[in-house]
Design an enzyme around this catalytic site. Structure first.
Site, short mmCIF file in Angstrom:
data_model
loop_
_atom_site.label_atom_id
_atom_site.label_comp_id
_atom_site.label_asym_id
_atom_site.label_seq_id
_atom_site.Cartn_x
_atom_site.Cartn_y
_atom_site.Cartn_z
N VAL A 114 42.02 38.59 41.08
CA VAL A 114 42.49 37.68 42.11
C VAL A 114 43.04 38.51 43.26
O VAL A 114 44.01 39.24 43.11
CB VAL A 114 43.58 36.74 41.56
CG1 VAL A 114 44.15 35.87 42.68
CG2 VAL A 114 43.03 35.87 40.45
N ASN A 135 51.78 42.05 37.49
CA ASN A 135 52.12 42.81 38.70
C ASN A 135 52.54 41.88 39.84
O ASN A 135 52.09 40.74 39.93
CB ASN A 135 50.94 43.69 39.11
CG ASN A 135 49.78 42.85 39.62
OD1 ASN A 135 49.73 42.52 40.79
ND2 ASN A 135 48.87 42.47 38.72
N THR A 138 49.91 40.58 42.77
CA THR A 138 49.17 39.34 42.47
C THR A 138 50.10 38.13 42.53
O THR A 138 49.73 37.07 43.03
CB THR A 138 48.49 39.43 41.10
OG1 THR A 138 47.74 40.65 41.03
CG2 THR A 138 47.55 38.28 40.87
N CYS A 192 55.70 46.94 30.52
CA CYS A 192 55.36 46.91 29.10
C CYS A 192 54.72 48.22 28.66
O CYS A 192 54.75 48.58 27.49
CB CYS A 192 54.41 45.77 28.81
SG CYS A 192 55.15 44.19 29.15
#
Ligand SMILES: [Zn+2]
Length: 348
Positions: A114, A135, A138, A192
Site C-alpha cells: 500500500v 510501520n 503506511t 518486534c
C-alpha cells in the site's frame, strides 16, 4: 438451515452471534453485506482475518507485501510449516486457510504494497480499513486516505508484551495525526524484530480491533470505543484514556493536508524495520517475467520460485522478487546498496 428476518436470510453458522444482543439478526445482515480491507497480514492481521471471516463479513481484502518465514509461526496463527517451505506470500497463505474456515466470505488476497500510487486501487470502495501493518509510513498514508474519504479505520500496534489500539472515526474522533503528530524516526522505537513480541498480546489487541470492527459493521457505531487503550500483559498494566476530539490544528483532519497521499512523504525504497532488509518498489504498472528472471539469475546462485515470487541467494544477499517488480533485499539496511543490487540483478 437458515434463520429468517424479513427477507434477510442468515446462515445458522452465525446463530451464536445473532443471539448476542449487540448484533442480532439485523446486525448480522449488515456484517454480511460489508466490505473490509485489512492492511497487513502478519501477527495482528492473521488474528483479525480469522475473526472477521468467521464472523461472516461480506468481503475481506487482505493486502500484504511479504512472504511467510519460520519466525512468523510463533504468533501468526494462520500460517504453518508448509507455507514456509513453499515461500508463500502471506496474503495467499491466509486466503487458502480462510476459505476452508468460511466459504461464504469473499476473501481477496492481494500481494502488494500500500503506497501513495496504489492506495486508491487497493482501498477504494471499502467500508472499513483495519491496520495490521508494522510501520508508521503506511499508517500515516492510511490515515490520510481514511480521513479524506471519511472511512473509519482502526489502529493497532504491539511490541514485546505491550499493545495499543484505538478506532478512528473521521470527523468524530481524533485521527492518527491528532494523537501522534509525526512518525517516530526509524530505529528509535522498539520493534518486534528488535524487542520481540509474545503471541498473547497480539491476540488481545487484534481481538479489540475486531470487536470495534464488528460494532462499526453491524450498525453499533454508538458503542464504538472513544478511548485509547494500552495494555502490558507482562507488567499487568491496563490504561484507558479518552480519545481526544478532532484537533482543529491537526494538519490532517483539521487543515486537510495529506502529504503521504500526495506522495511527497513516500519513497521507492524503504528499510524494513528490524529485518536487515530493504524493499525496492518500481513504478506502478511494471511487470517482471519471473521465468525469464530465473533463467538470468540461475547461474549466479541458489534459486527458489513459485507462482508469486522468485528468491535468489547471490553474493551473501537474498533477493525476493515479486511479479510486480517489487523486491525485498535481505542482508542490508543500506538503501543505496539495495538499489544497486536491484539494478544489477533485476533491472531498472
Ligand atoms: Zn487529526
Amino acid at each position: 438451515m437458515s434463520m429468517e428476518a424479513g427477507s434477510t436470510p442468515a446462515p445458522s453458522r452465525y446463530s451464536r452471534q445473532i443471539l448476542f444482543n449487540g448484533i442480532g439478526i439485523e446486525g448480522q445482515a449488515r456484517i454480511m453485506n460489508s466490505r473490509v480491507a485489512l492492511v497487513g497480514c502478519g501477527a495482528l492481521g492473521t488474528v483479525q482475518a480469522s475473526l472477521l471471516v468467521r464472523a461472516g463479513v461480506g468481503t475481506l481484502r487482505i493486502i500484504d507485501r511479504d512472504y511467510v518465514e519460520e519466525s512468523n509461526l510463533q504468533r501468526q496463527i494462520l500460517f504453518d510449516e508448509e507455507d514456509v517451505r513453499a515461500v508463500l506470500p502471506k496474503a495467499v497463505a491466509a486466503e487458502k486457510k480462510l476459505r476452508s474456515a468460511n466459504s461464504l466470505v469473499k476473501v481477496e488476497a492481494v500481494v502488494d504494497d500500500v503506497h501513495a500510487s496504489s492506495i486508491e486501487r487497493l482501498l477504494g470502495g471499502f467500508d472499513l480499513i483495519i491496520d495490521a501493518t508494522d510501520n508508521f509510513d503506511t499508517r500515516f498514508l492510511v490515515n490520510d486516505y481514511a480521513v479524506r474519504n471519511r472511512i473509519p479505520w482502526i489502529y493497532g500496534a504491539c511490541v514485546g508484551s505491550y499493545g495499543l489500539t484505538f478506532p478512528i472515526l473521521s470527523g468524530e474522533t481524533a485521527c492518527l495525526r491528532c494523537v501522534f503528530e509525526n512518525a517516530p524516526p526509524a530505529g528509535i522505537s522498539p520493534s518486534c524484530d528488535t524487542a520481540g513480541v509474545i503471541g498473547p498480546i497480539v491476540s488481545v489487541i487484534a481481538g479489540m480491533q475486531a470487536a470495534e470492527a464488528l460494532k462499526i459493521l453491524s450498525g453499533g457505531r454508538d458503542k464504538v470505543s472513544r478511548k485509547i487503550t494500552s495494555i502490558d500483559l507482562w507488567d499487568n498494566r491496563l490504561e484507558v484514556i479518552d480519545l481526544p476530539l478532532p484537533h482543529p490544528d491537526c494538519p490532517c483532519c483539521g487543515r486537510l493536508e495529506f502529504p503521504w497521499l500526495d506522495g511527497s512523504s513516500g519513497s521507492d525504497a524503504t528499510t524494513l524495520c528490524g529485518r536487515n532488509s530493504v524493499q525496492i518498489r518500481p513504478r506502478d504498472g511494471v511487470r517482471i517475467d519471473l521465468d525469464d528472471l530465473a533463467r538470468r539469475l540461475g547461474p549466479l546462485g541458489r534459486l527458489e520460485k513459485n507462482r508469486f515470487l522468485l528468491r535468489a541467494e547471490i553474493d551473501g544477499y537474498q533477493l525476493t522478487v515479486f511479479g510486480d517488480g517489487r523486491a525485498i533485499i535481505n542482508g542490508t539496511y543500506d538503501i543505496s546498496v539495495a538499489k544497486s543490487l536491484y539494478a544489477r540483478y533485476v533491472g531498472n
